[in-house]
Design an enzyme around this catalytic site. Structure first.
Site, PDB file in Angstrom:
ATOM      1  N   LYS A  78      53.506  34.616  -4.404  1.00 22.34           N
ATOM      2  CA  LYS A  78      54.222  33.560  -4.509  1.00 22.34           C
ATOM      3  C   LYS A  78      54.717  32.713  -5.626  1.00 22.34           C
ATOM      4  CE  LYS A  78      54.588  28.951  -1.843  1.00 22.34           C
ATOM      5  NZ  LYS A  78      53.808  28.045  -0.599  1.00 22.34           N
ATOM      6  N   LEU A 339      43.208  22.062  11.539  1.00 25.50           N
ATOM      7  CA  LEU A 339      43.949  21.379  12.526  1.00 25.50           C
ATOM      8  C   LEU A 339      43.302  20.420  13.152  1.00 25.50           C
ATOM      9  CD1 LEU A 339      45.895  24.529  13.347  1.00 25.50           C
ATOM     10  CD2 LEU A 339      46.712  22.952  12.181  1.00 25.50           C
TER      11      LEU A 339
HETATM   12  C1  LIG Z   1      53.817  26.564  12.590  1.00 22.83           C
HETATM   13  C2  LIG Z   1      52.634  26.360  11.669  1.00 22.83           C
HETATM   14  C3  LIG Z   1      53.133  27.031  10.267  1.00 22.83           C
HETATM   15  C4  LIG Z   1      51.890  26.969   9.344  1.00 22.83           C
HETATM   16  N1  LIG Z   1      52.077  27.289   8.190  1.00 22.83           N
HETATM   17  C5  LIG Z   1      51.173  27.327   7.364  1.00 22.83           C
HETATM   18  C6  LIG Z   1      51.407  27.637   5.881  1.00 22.83           C
HETATM   19  O1  LIG Z   1      52.370  28.001   5.661  1.00 22.83           O
HETATM   20  N2  LIG Z   1      50.712  27.493   5.090  1.00 22.83           N
HETATM   21  C7  LIG Z   1      49.179  26.687   5.379  1.00 22.83           C
HETATM   22  O2  LIG Z   1      48.192  26.750   4.558  1.00 22.83           O
HETATM   23  N3  LIG Z   1      49.054  26.261   6.901  1.00 22.83           N
HETATM   24  C8  LIG Z   1      50.085  26.621   7.674  1.00 22.83           C
HETATM   25  N4  LIG Z   1      49.773  26.238   8.893  1.00 22.83           N
HETATM   26  C9  LIG Z   1      48.551  25.603   9.105  1.00 22.83           C
HETATM   27  C10 LIG Z   1      47.206  26.658   9.356  1.00 22.83           C
HETATM   28  O3  LIG Z   1      47.698  27.375  10.486  1.00 22.83           O
HETATM   29  C11 LIG Z   1      46.180  26.240   9.950  1.00 22.83           C
HETATM   30  O4  LIG Z   1      45.812  25.108   9.094  1.00 22.83           O
HETATM   31  C12 LIG Z   1      45.048  27.373   9.784  1.00 22.83           C
HETATM   32  O5  LIG Z   1      45.423  28.252  10.484  1.00 22.83           O
HETATM   33  C13 LIG Z   1      43.951  26.647  10.308  1.00 22.83           C
HETATM   34  O6  LIG Z   1      43.704  26.388  11.739  1.00 22.83           O
HETATM   35  P1  LIG Z   1      42.318  26.085  12.437  1.00 22.83           P
HETATM   36  O7  LIG Z   1      41.445  27.245  12.018  1.00 22.83           O
HETATM   37  O8  LIG Z   1      42.263  24.828  12.119  1.00 22.83           O
HETATM   38  O9  LIG Z   1      42.543  26.356  13.993  1.00 22.83           O
HETATM   39  P2  LIG Z   1      42.956  27.571  14.793  1.00 22.83           P
HETATM   40  O10 LIG Z   1      43.168  28.595  14.034  1.00 22.83           O
HETATM   41  O11 LIG Z   1      43.528  26.938  15.982  1.00 22.83           O
HETATM   42  O12 LIG Z   1      41.518  27.930  15.200  1.00 22.83           O
HETATM   43  C14 LIG Z   1      40.595  27.106  16.120  1.00 22.83           C
HETATM   44  C15 LIG Z   1      39.153  28.068  16.478  1.00 22.83           C
HETATM   45  O13 LIG Z   1      38.528  26.980  17.316  1.00 22.83           O
HETATM   46  C16 LIG Z   1      37.889  27.875  18.330  1.00 22.83           C
HETATM   47  N5  LIG Z   1      37.584  26.966  19.561  1.00 22.83           N
HETATM   48  C17 LIG Z   1      38.783  26.123  20.157  1.00 22.83           C
HETATM   49  N6  LIG Z   1      38.119  25.330  21.166  1.00 22.83           N
HETATM   50  C18 LIG Z   1      36.473  25.941  21.040  1.00 22.83           C
HETATM   51  C19 LIG Z   1      35.431  25.669  21.967  1.00 22.83           C
HETATM   52  N7  LIG Z   1      35.506  25.037  23.207  1.00 22.83           N
HETATM   53  N8  LIG Z   1      34.070  26.437  21.683  1.00 22.83           N
HETATM   54  C20 LIG Z   1      34.088  27.203  20.644  1.00 22.83           C
HETATM   55  N9  LIG Z   1      35.431  27.513  19.701  1.00 22.83           N
HETATM   56  C21 LIG Z   1      36.586  26.831  20.138  1.00 22.83           C
HETATM   57  C22 LIG Z   1      38.812  28.734  18.719  1.00 22.83           C
HETATM   58  O14 LIG Z   1      38.488  29.943  19.433  1.00 22.83           O
HETATM   59  C23 LIG Z   1      39.403  29.000  17.372  1.00 22.83           C
HETATM   60  O15 LIG Z   1      38.631  30.019  16.659  1.00 22.83           O
HETATM   61  C24 LIG Z   1      50.825  26.243   9.902  1.00 22.83           C
HETATM   62  C25 LIG Z   1      50.564  25.915  11.176  1.00 22.83           C
HETATM   63  C26 LIG Z   1      51.514  25.805  12.150  1.00 22.83           C
HETATM   64  C27 LIG Z   1      51.507  25.261  13.468  1.00 22.83           C
END
Ligand SMILES: Cc1cc2nc3c(=O)[nH]c(=O)nc-3n(C[C@H](O)[C@H](O)[C@H](O)COP(=O)(O)OP(=O)(O)OC[C@H]3O[C@@H](n4cnc5c(N)ncnc54)[C@H](O)[C@@H]3O)c2cc1C
Length: 536
Positions: A78, A339
């Protein structure tokens, strides 16, 4: 000093959780135990495929091999973000501009933007006046060369990755497990607090009570520990940013031989559509405002935008977005990352970078088991700074749009709030281009990046300020003309020297025909994310 922290428990196995696990495992002594608890029932968000130029540095630091990463995550390069149709020119035609990973030069001590605004650059836009990245983008090339003789006219270029989010989390998980992360597949059903209100233990559905010291909440939009258990308020950004839903779809490349080396953001009727070209497919979606479109209306509009690119019967997956942030990222003995800590719409692909930064700050402000207030407050201050910076930069895109074809765009310009800081900057920039003094503590969005947006959107030609910038008025034209001649020649030389993006990816994946060296690492990456760009 209180008792040292000897155990870190990460809740969540998405990109945030596994990036935290792998990064901390690399940076912390083995005597610190790292455990990751991941629900087998709650899926990850599964999007987030574009990154910023710090990513190559982070992968390198974690000892992840470039070629393995490129192959396993179907990654591509990119060079920046192309913005399509966010603004119109004086004749009402849609404008297209790039926000590249390239800094403009100074000409006789003055930024190129001032000269550009005073004298233009013929038929070249601002970015093309000094950078070959637009030309590379349009020619399906990338900033690397293959088997090229002679001096490289652009030996260093900033770059980031596009990657498959699910495969990336899988790669990190495998690596984490191989490097001694304890991995527990179980649901956290409850959180036990001690008498001070600190997290004492997590109650797991199958395995029971799990005592903790430092907890990283990586549970995604749920914010299971930071919000639900510790009660930290979530500050919504709904007044600042109107988009609250997204829909995502994966589509094949229209021509598999051609892969763009930039993310594209195309403004639609009530938001914008992203296109992230990976090696094997394009990740695309529509970020939109539910106040202006129902899901069905948005899907219809999005699929019409994709046209033949969408497979027959395609049904985009709808993702509600919780836009805003946990008031404090670090509360008691818990730090929210990813998130759960907050989310600003993905216009500049900043979320993974913010996780990365959060981990680096944790190492700077590593606590003892006393969880000193000063340490925690220092972390929260830098985290605040980054959220505000990203939010303001995203707000800028909406405030300075000049579309009148849908109420969404007019509302974005007139109804959404901007911070006092951005208000002051926008007042100042009516009279002059951004300077380093205006955004002194920028993590990501320096004054050059703001300039690229202002000039890319052609705001000075379309009613913002008085058209003439004070500093530009005083500049002589001669040095600019000389510079433009040189840069045009350099742009041509770079275009000739650099290789087709797909061929470079094939070479890195070891899939080019025999005879071509395909096992060379990418050039060394320096701290600013710029890389040597000759591969072979
Ligand atoms: C539409 C969209 C587009 C995006 N595009 C980009 C991009 O281009 N570039 C970028 O840098 N970021 C982007 N992001 C953000 C990116 O997707 C997230 O920052 C990244 O995926 C991190 O997600 P996460 O790990 O915080 O959450 P998630 O992927 O939601 O993971 C949450 C985890 O918590 C666990 N969990 C939940 N509840 C429990 C429980 N009770 N007990 C045990 N485990 C639990 C789940 O099993 C999962 O493993 C985008 C987001 C969206 C919504």
């Amino acid at each position: 000093m209180g008792d040292p922290v000897t155990s870190i428990t990460i809740v969540g196995g998405g990109t945030a959780g596994w990036l935290a696990a792998c990064f901390l495992r690399t940076k912390c002594a083995p005597k610190i135990k790292i455990t990751l608890i991941e629900s087998p029932n709650v899926p990850t968000v599964g999007v987030g495929e574009a990154t910023v130029p710090h990513m190559p540095v982070t992968l390198r630091e974690m000892g992840i091999d470039d070629q393995e990463f490129m192959r396993r995550c179907n990654a591509s390069f990119k060079m920046g973000v192309m913005f399509n149709d966010w603004n119109v020119d004086r004749k009402g035609r849609f404008i297209r501009y790039m926000n590249p990973f390239a800094s403009p030069p100074r000409i006789e001590g003055v930024e190129a933007g001032h000269y550009f605004q005073a004298y233009g650059a013929g038929n070249r836009d601002y970015i093309r006046s000094f950078s070959p990245l637009m030309d590379l983008f349009e020619s399906w090339k990338c900033p690397f060369s293959l088997n090229k003789q002679g001096e490289d006219p652009m030996p260093r270029a900033g770059y980031a990755y596009h990657l498959d989010a699910v495969k990336f989390a899988g790669l990190l998980a495998e690596r984490g497990r191989d490097h001694g992360i304890e991995h527990i597949l179980d649901d956290v059903d409850d959180v036990e607090l001690d008498e001070r209100g600190f997290v004492a233990a997590l109650i797991l559905r199958e395995t029971g009570r799990h005592p903790v010291q430092l907890v990283l909440d990586c549970t995604g939009f749920r914010g299971l520990v930071i919000q639900k258990a510790l009660g930290e308020p979530f500050d919504s950004y709904a007044d600042y940013l109107g988009n609250d839903r997204a829909m995502a779809l994966q589509v094949p490349h229209p021509d598999p031989e051609k892969i763009r080396a930039a993310t594209q953001s195309t403004a639609l009727g009530a938001g914008w559509s992203w296109a992230v070209p990976l090696f094997n497919r394009i990740g695309t979606g529509y970020v939109f405002s539910s106040a202006h479109r129902t899901d069905d209306e948005a899907a219809e509009e999005f699929l019409a935008h994709l046209g033949d690119m969408a497979p027959p019967g395609a049904e985009p997956r709808v993702i509600p977005m919780r836009v805003g942030r946990s008031r404090r990222a670090w509360v008691k003995n818990c730090i929210a990352l990813g998130l759960s800590g907050g989310f600003i719409e993905p216009l500049e692909s900043t979320a993974i970078h913010m996780i990365d930064m959060g981990l680096r700050w944790l190492l700077q402000y590593f606590p003892s088991q006393d969880y000193e207030d000063a340490t925690r407050d220092a972390y929260n201050r830098v985290s605040d700074g980054m959220f505000n910076e990203v939010r303001d930069f995203i707000c800028l895109h909406y405030r300075l749009n000049n579309r009148t074809d849908d109420p969404y765009w007019m509302d974005s310009r007139t109804q959404l709030k901007i911070s006092d800081r951005l208000e002051h900057l926008l007042d100042l920039w009516r009279h002059q281009l951004p300077t380093p003094l205006d955004v002194p503590s920028a993590h990501l969005f320096t004054y050059n990046v703001f300039t690229a947006v202002l000039l890319g959107k052609q705001v000075y030609d379309n009613g913002y300020g008085e058209g003439q910038l004070n500093r530009s008025f005083a500049l002589p034209e001669k040095p600019w003309k000389a510079f433009l001649r040189q840069s045009a020649a350099r742009n041509r030389a770079v275009l000739d020297h650099k290789a087709d993006h797909r061929r470079v990816l094939l070479a890195l994946r070891g899939e080019l025909r025999a005879g071509m060296r395909a096992n060379t690492r990418l050039g060394e990456v320096d701290e600013s994310g710029a890389a040597e760009s000759a591969l072979f």
